[in-house]
Scaffold this active site. Structure first.
Site, mmCIF file in Angstrom:
data_model
loop_
_atom_site.group_PDB
_atom_site.id
_atom_site.type_symbol
_atom_site.label_atom_id
_atom_site.label_comp_id
_atom_site.label_asym_id
_atom_site.label_seq_id
_atom_site.Cartn_x
_atom_site.Cartn_y
_atom_site.Cartn_z
ATOM 1 N N TYR A 26 24.463 -47.301 -6.386
ATOM 2 C CA TYR A 26 25.235 -47.039 -5.165
ATOM 3 C C TYR A 26 25.638 -45.567 -5.114
ATOM 4 C CZ TYR A 26 28.715 -47.437 -1.481
ATOM 5 O OH TYR A 26 29.420 -47.264 -0.317
ATOM 6 N N SER A 59 29.990 -41.824 1.208
ATOM 7 C CA SER A 59 31.070 -42.468 0.454
ATOM 8 C C SER A 59 31.606 -41.483 -0.575
ATOM 9 C CB SER A 59 30.529 -43.710 -0.276
ATOM 10 O OG SER A 59 31.468 -44.211 -1.217
#
Length: 263
Positions: free
Chosen positions: A155, A142
């Site tokens: 995250y 990501s």
């Protein structure tokens, strides 16, 4: 289109969104598929779609953060199909907000397990078979592994760790003819994004359409990435046309990380 006939491809997180799009794209390219996800019903639906496209499919609902089921899954795939050629890790959870003070240890541990340890375990138990004739590992990371957001500590930590794992795999496994790369998307048009938009709209007292526009406006292209766009790149990176591409990270984010916000 790339030809994956006689290639065995493992895809984790194969239900919905990015994983499903990748599975369908590889099915169309002739791959033999080994699909896993923790959601049994959705996994069965994805497997059936791929079979209808002509693919031979083995599927099993497992928790890819649990070592024993991962080992068993990889062994079964290799025994069933004779080898493993490619591993594609798409598993990830995003509902893990909090800064270092607010974040619970249980959420920290679980997010690391799902987003990072799972990719390690899948590689650990598939690499002995991929080594037999070389192949590829692809990790879906990501842009959050490159730049962080407020209240999204764990995250970002896991996605940065996944990029580092990818580089180590590329270095250590090159001698076996195994390549390892990552794709780092920005926001992707998936059910997870739909839910996030609804939550943000309520939080900021906006309509759903207003929230979509606020988020889209952050991207120079004024749109999000489709799962199919990621699947197209995955198909190339695991193919014979990319045999000297390894240790790389490919960003698909509509220019988000290229943009310096106005002061």
């Amino acid at each position: 289109m790339e030809n994956y006939r006689n290639k065995v491809v493992i895809i984790t997180g194969a239900c919905g969104g990015i994983g499903e799009a990748i599975a369908e794209k590889f099915a169309d390219a002739g791959a033999t598929l080994a699909l896993c996800d923790i959601r049994q019903d959705e996994l069965s639906q994805t497997a059936e779609k791929c079979r209808q496209a002509g693919a031979t499919v083995h599927s099993n609902a497992i928790d890819v953060a649990d070592e024993a089921p991962v080992r068993g899954f990889c062994e079964t795939v290799a025994q069933t199909f004779g080898t493993i050629d490619c591993l594609i890790n798409t598993v990830g959870i995003v509902d893990c907000p909090g800064d270092v003070e607010e974040l619970s240890l249980s959420m920290w541990d679980r997010t690391i397990a799902v987003n990072l340890t799972s990719a390690f375990l899948m590689a650990k138990y598939s690499v002995p078979y991929i080594k037999q004739r070389g192949g590829a590992i692809l990790n879906i990371a990501s842009v959050s592994g490159l730049a962080n957001q407020e209240d999204a500590t764990i995250y970002s930590v896991t996605k940065a760790g996944l990029l580092s794992l990818t580089r180590s795999e590329a270095i250590d496994l090159a001698k076996y003819g195994i390549r390892a790369n990552a794709i780092s998307p920005g926001s992707v048009e998936t059910p997870l994004l739909e839910a996030a938009v609804d939550q943000a709209a309520q939080l900021f007292n906006r309509t759903r359409d207003e929230q979509w526009q606020v988020w889209r406006s952050q991207y120079p292209t004024q749109r999000f990435t489709s799962p199919q766009e990621i699947a197209e790149l995955a198909l190339f990176l695991c193919s014979e046309r990319a045999t000297n591409i390894t240790g790389a990270n490919f960003v698909i984010d509509g220019g988000l990380t290229a943009l310096l916000p106005e002061r």
